[in-house]
Design a protein around this motif. Sequence first.
Motif, PDB file in Angstrom:
ATOM      1  N   ARG A  99      21.268  48.603  38.986  1.00 18.72           N
ATOM      2  CA  ARG A  99      22.308  49.113  39.873  1.00 18.72           C
ATOM      3  C   ARG A  99      23.409  49.754  39.025  1.00 18.72           C
ATOM      4  O   ARG A  99      23.780  49.204  37.982  1.00 18.72           O
ATOM      5  CB  ARG A  99      22.938  47.993  40.711  1.00 18.72           C
ATOM      6  N   VAL A 100      23.903  50.894  39.479  1.00 19.25           N
ATOM      7  CA  VAL A 100      25.085  51.498  38.854  1.00 19.25           C
ATOM      8  C   VAL A 100      26.276  51.209  39.742  1.00 19.25           C
ATOM      9  O   VAL A 100      26.221  51.416  40.959  1.00 19.25           O
ATOM     10  CB  VAL A 100      24.917  53.023  38.666  1.00 19.25           C
ATOM     11  N   GLN A 101      27.353  50.691  39.139  1.00 19.01           N
ATOM     12  CA  GLN A 101      28.618  50.526  39.854  1.00 19.01           C
ATOM     13  C   GLN A 101      29.686  51.328  39.121  1.00 19.01           C
ATOM     14  O   GLN A 101      29.730  51.325  37.888  1.00 19.01           O
ATOM     15  CB  GLN A 101      29.027  49.049  39.912  1.00 19.01           C
ATOM     16  N   THR A 102      30.528  52.017  39.880  1.00 19.19           N
ATOM     17  CA  THR A 102      31.519  52.894  39.260  1.00 19.19           C
ATOM     18  C   THR A 102      32.943  52.495  39.610  1.00 19.19           C
ATOM     19  O   THR A 102      33.219  52.028  40.723  1.00 19.19           O
ATOM     20  CB  THR A 102      31.294  54.358  39.694  1.00 19.19           C
ATOM     21  N   GLY A 103      33.838  52.694  38.641  1.00 18.07           N
ATOM     22  CA  GLY A 103      35.254  52.396  38.833  1.00 18.07           C
ATOM     23  C   GLY A 103      35.944  53.380  39.758  1.00 18.07           C
ATOM     24  O   GLY A 103      37.017  53.096  40.288  1.00 18.07           O
ATOM     25  N   ILE A 104      35.343  54.564  39.918  1.00 17.32           N
ATOM     26  CA  ILE A 104      35.808  55.551  40.906  1.00 17.32           C
ATOM     27  C   ILE A 104      34.742  55.611  41.989  1.00 17.32           C
ATOM     28  O   ILE A 104      33.559  55.724  41.670  1.00 17.32           O
ATOM     29  CB  ILE A 104      35.960  56.955  40.289  1.00 17.32           C
ATOM     30  N   GLU A 105      35.120  55.535  43.244  1.00 16.37           N
ATOM     31  CA  GLU A 105      34.112  55.532  44.299  1.00 16.37           C
ATOM     32  C   GLU A 105      33.410  56.874  44.393  1.00 16.37           C
ATOM     33  O   GLU A 105      34.046  57.922  44.464  1.00 16.37           O
ATOM     34  CB  GLU A 105      34.757  55.178  45.648  1.00 16.37           C
ATOM     35  N   MET A 106      32.080  56.828  44.341  1.00 14.17           N
ATOM     36  CA  MET A 106      31.237  58.007  44.569  1.00 14.17           C
ATOM     37  C   MET A 106      29.959  57.507  45.227  1.00 14.17           C
ATOM     38  O   MET A 106      28.921  57.347  44.603  1.00 14.17           O
ATOM     39  CB  MET A 106      30.995  58.782  43.279  1.00 14.17           C
ATOM     40  N   ASN A 107      30.088  57.218  46.521  1.00 12.86           N
ATOM     41  CA  ASN A 107      29.063  56.482  47.257  1.00 12.86           C
ATOM     42  C   ASN A 107      27.711  57.181  47.349  1.00 12.86           C
ATOM     43  O   ASN A 107      26.703  56.539  47.629  1.00 12.86           O
ATOM     44  CB  ASN A 107      29.569  56.166  48.671  1.00 12.86           C
ATOM     45  N   LYS A 108      27.676  58.479  47.114  1.00 13.44           N
ATOM     46  CA  LYS A 108      26.400  59.203  47.188  1.00 13.44           C
ATOM     47  C   LYS A 108      25.473  58.836  46.031  1.00 13.44           C
ATOM     48  O   LYS A 108      24.256  58.947  46.144  1.00 13.44           O
ATOM     49  CB  LYS A 108      26.635  60.717  47.179  1.00 13.44           C
ATOM     50  N   VAL A 109      26.047  58.431  44.899  1.00 14.85           N
ATOM     51  CA  VAL A 109      25.220  58.209  43.707  1.00 14.85           C
ATOM     52  C   VAL A 109      25.277  56.786  43.161  1.00 14.85           C
ATOM     53  O   VAL A 109      24.437  56.391  42.352  1.00 14.85           O
ATOM     54  CB  VAL A 109      25.605  59.194  42.570  1.00 14.85           C
ATOM     55  N   ALA A 110      26.262  55.975  43.571  1.00 21.81           N
ATOM     56  CA  ALA A 110      26.406  54.643  42.994  1.00 21.81           C
ATOM     57  C   ALA A 110      27.212  53.737  43.917  1.00 21.81           C
ATOM     58  O   ALA A 110      27.903  54.211  44.820  1.00 21.81           O
ATOM     59  CB  ALA A 110      27.112  54.736  41.638  1.00 21.81           C
ATOM     60  N   GLU A 111      27.117  52.436  43.660  1.00 21.63           N
ATOM     61  CA  GLU A 111      27.940  51.478  44.381  1.00 21.63           C
ATOM     62  C   GLU A 111      29.353  51.493  43.790  1.00 21.63           C
ATOM     63  O   GLU A 111      29.519  51.715  42.593  1.00 21.63           O
ATOM     64  CB  GLU A 111      27.390  50.053  44.203  1.00 21.63           C
ATOM     65  N   PRO A 112      30.372  51.252  44.603  1.00 23.23           N
ATOM     66  CA  PRO A 112      31.710  51.039  44.024  1.00 23.23           C
ATOM     67  C   PRO A 112      31.712  49.707  43.279  1.00 23.23           C
ATOM     68  O   PRO A 112      30.942  48.800  43.624  1.00 23.23           O
ATOM     69  CB  PRO A 112      32.623  50.987  45.256  1.00 23.23           C
ATOM     70  N   TYR A 113      32.565  49.602  42.263  1.00 21.26           N
ATOM     71  CA  TYR A 113      32.623  48.346  41.516  1.00 21.26           C
ATOM     72  C   TYR A 113      33.207  47.242  42.386  1.00 21.26           C
ATOM     73  O   TYR A 113      34.335  47.323  42.852  1.00 21.26           O
ATOM     74  CB  TYR A 113      33.468  48.479  40.242  1.00 21.26           C
ATOM     75  N   ILE A 114      32.396  46.209  42.633  1.00 22.99           N
ATOM     76  CA  ILE A 114      32.836  45.002  43.339  1.00 22.99           C
ATOM     77  C   ILE A 114      32.355  43.831  42.502  1.00 22.99           C
ATOM     78  O   ILE A 114      31.146  43.637  42.318  1.00 22.99           O
ATOM     79  CB  ILE A 114      32.246  44.919  44.771  1.00 22.99           C
ATOM     80  N   ARG A 115      33.288  43.064  41.989  1.00 22.06           N
ATOM     81  CA  ARG A 115      32.944  42.006  41.034  1.00 22.06           C
ATOM     82  C   ARG A 115      31.896  41.035  41.577  1.00 22.06           C
ATOM     83  O   ARG A 115      30.901  40.753  40.928  1.00 22.06           O
ATOM     84  CB  ARG A 115      34.197  41.239  40.612  1.00 22.06           C
ATOM     85  N   ARG A 116      32.117  40.512  42.751  1.00 23.23           N
ATOM     86  CA  ARG A 116      31.187  39.513  43.299  1.00 23.23           C
ATOM     87  C   ARG A 116      29.780  40.093  43.470  1.00 23.23           C
ATOM     88  O   ARG A 116      28.781  39.408  43.236  1.00 23.23           O
ATOM     89  CB  ARG A 116      31.702  38.989  44.647  1.00 23.23           C
ATOM     90  N   ARG A 117      29.723  41.345  43.882  1.00 17.19           N
ATOM     91  CA  ARG A 117      28.409  41.980  44.063  1.00 17.19           C
ATOM     92  C   ARG A 117      27.719  42.184  42.706  1.00 17.19           C
ATOM     93  O   ARG A 117      26.511  41.958  42.582  1.00 17.19           O
ATOM     94  CB  ARG A 117      28.559  43.319  44.783  1.00 17.19           C
ATOM     95  N   ALA A 118      28.507  42.579  41.709  1.00 20.73           N
ATOM     96  CA  ALA A 118      27.948  42.770  40.364  1.00 20.73           C
ATOM     97  C   ALA A 118      27.384  41.456  39.821  1.00 20.73           C
ATOM     98  O   ALA A 118      26.275  41.420  39.272  1.00 20.73           O
ATOM     99  CB  ALA A 118      29.020  43.311  39.423  1.00 20.73           C
ATOM    100  N   VAL A 119      28.135  40.377  39.976  1.00 18.95           N
ATOM    101  CA  VAL A 119      27.675  39.057  39.508  1.00 18.95           C
ATOM    102  C   VAL A 119      26.395  38.654  40.235  1.00 18.95           C
ATOM    103  O   VAL A 119      25.444  38.143  39.626  1.00 18.95           O
ATOM    104  CB  VAL A 119      28.777  37.991  39.719  1.00 18.95           C
ATOM    105  N   ARG A 120      26.351  38.917  41.526  1.00 18.46           N
ATOM    106  CA  ARG A 120      25.141  38.585  42.321  1.00 18.46           C
ATOM    107  C   ARG A 120      23.940  39.372  41.827  1.00 18.46           C
ATOM    108  O   ARG A 120      22.828  38.832  41.724  1.00 18.46           O
ATOM    109  CB  ARG A 120      25.399  38.871  43.804  1.00 18.46           C
ATOM    110  N   HIS A 121      24.129  40.649  41.531  1.00 18.85           N
ATOM    111  CA  HIS A 121      23.028  41.456  40.979  1.00 18.85           C
ATOM    112  C   HIS A 121      22.498  40.832  39.688  1.00 18.85           C
ATOM    113  O   HIS A 121      21.288  40.714  39.490  1.00 18.85           O
ATOM    114  CB  HIS A 121      23.509  42.881  40.670  1.00 18.85           C
ATOM    115  N   LEU A 122      23.408  40.433  38.803  1.00 20.19           N
ATOM    116  CA  LEU A 122      23.007  39.830  37.534  1.00 20.19           C
ATOM    117  C   LEU A 122      22.228  38.537  37.773  1.00 20.19           C
ATOM    118  O   LEU A 122      21.191  38.296  37.143  1.00 20.19           O
ATOM    119  CB  LEU A 122      24.234  39.560  36.655  1.00 20.19           C
TER     120      LEU A 122
END
Length: 235
Positions: A99-122
Amino acid sequence: MSEQPMYKRVLLKISGEALSGGTGFGINNDVVSEISLGIKKLNDVGVEVAVVVGGGNFWRGRTSQGMDRTTADYIGMLATVMNAMALQDSLENIGVPTRVQTGIEMNKVAEPYIRRRAVRHLEKGRVVIFGAGTGNPYFSTDTAAALRAAEMEADVILLAKNVDAVYDKDPKEHPDAKKFTKLSYMEVINRELKVMDSTATSLCMDNKITIKVFELNTENIIKVVYGEDVGTTVE
């Protein structure tokens, strides 16, 4: 080398220059494939891998003094997203869920950075690549790596570079450059050694995050995670 990985969760910081394969510009597919294989080997043995990529292979800051610093920094963030997407594609081609998460929202190509979601992915065994730095100007991708490592509660930052360790001066220009195997955070800051910028180093020091600096290749990534002495350790 130990039989079991030393670390459960790692943050791999890859410079943009390293992705160019020594040419200084663009993406070298062989290098990206090499990095992907290293990440896959860690993923296969249960090591949780987060990645922060730089953008120096596309953008090195202001092209002229007339350019606004904030604008230049945002352009650099966009460059890191291109690298993140290229690495994601390479990983998924060899069967690594990413999964790619970005510090700037660009929903067409990546998820926005959300800490809890990132931890869950890991936790679910997915590799998470963080693009667009911190999402703020005036902060480097080194600082983004230190910040995300702290937020993800990573055991270590793997700082993969074009050089094999930290030296007291540029080893390419000075044959007598001294190589360090171990350094403290304060030594890095006080001696102005170009490991990470001072903001990133301070953040690692405050959060007691170990930094391993080594030359980028699959073999080294594996060796470091399994506890071998490769490159330089900052702690």
